[in-house]
Design an enzyme around this catalytic site. Sequence first.
Site: not given
Ligand code: BEZ
Ligand code: FE
Length: 308
Positions: A171, A205, A226, A231
């Site tokens: 990010y 990531y 993930r 989002h």
């Molecule tokens: C996310 O940004 O998607 C995320 C990152 C770390 C933990 C949970 C969600």
């Molecule tokens: Fe995310």
Amino acid sequence: MDTTAAPTRPPIHIIDDQAAVTDVVLDAMSRAPNARLREVMESLVRHLHAFAREVRLTEDEFEFGIDFLNRIGQATNDSHNEGVLFSDAVGFSTLVCLLNNGQNGTTETAAALLGPFWRMNSPPTKNGASIVRSQVPGPALFAECRLVDPDGKPIADVEVDVWQASPAGLYENQDPEQVDMNLRGKFRSDADGRISFRSVKPAGYPVPTDGPVGELLRAQQRHPYRPAHLHFLCFKPGYKTLITQIFVDDDEHLETDVVFGVTRHLIGDFAQGAGDAPAADVNGPWYRLTYKFVLEPGEAKLPTPPIR
Ligand code: BEZ
Ligand code: FE
């Protein structure tokens, strides 16, 4: 000797053994005037005590657990929230999300956990414009989303906040190579309930693993990834704020998301574009994401940003 004195009764709040402690604690908390505080704390104490009994928690493990909690706090700062990450990594954030959406957990929902990277005040951006504010590699993505009510009627004037990691898996606030607010934008649905924007296809990531949560993942032999996602936070007074993530449908980690965020409803349709892209400067593969968000009637409210 006075034989008429009443026999002394043992005080009820003296704890005789491990079995007695729970009731004494529950009694001590039973006079809290706030009924919800009473309900939550009584249940927490009952489950916490039952947990210690079930696993026969040792003193060493107790000490380790307290130290682990303390280190979660110490690892939290303005740009990183280890507490949220811990809750995510044990599936608690997803559980709370699913309990509170889809008509209080009774129906399917498009809601998902917020995650630690939402920022307030992302730049208002016109429909069709790009959220790529500093150059990042990766295939172009053209997203077209609709916002509808449970009857399928379009909802105009929904504020839709979008944020994603770069294809390098970071990010903007984690990455000095990206400008402030890169890959973030706030859109407003038009009269047909549509928003559209240009971005890059996200990549999966790893979550941060340099704190206590990383230690836990390694001890459990879990990978930290993930699956790739975008989002969304959809806000309009009169509707329950929808916080969610849309996942890239061919990601290898869809079934093993480290934070358990993927539900069937959230696997997006990322179609590879055939022929000319919608923008002249695209040379190479490009993708189109189409998605329909259904907003439930309810209270519109914004979460507390996990980072500043
Ligand atoms: C996310 O940004 O998607 C995320 C990152 C770390 C933990 C949970 C969600
Ligand atoms: Fe995310």
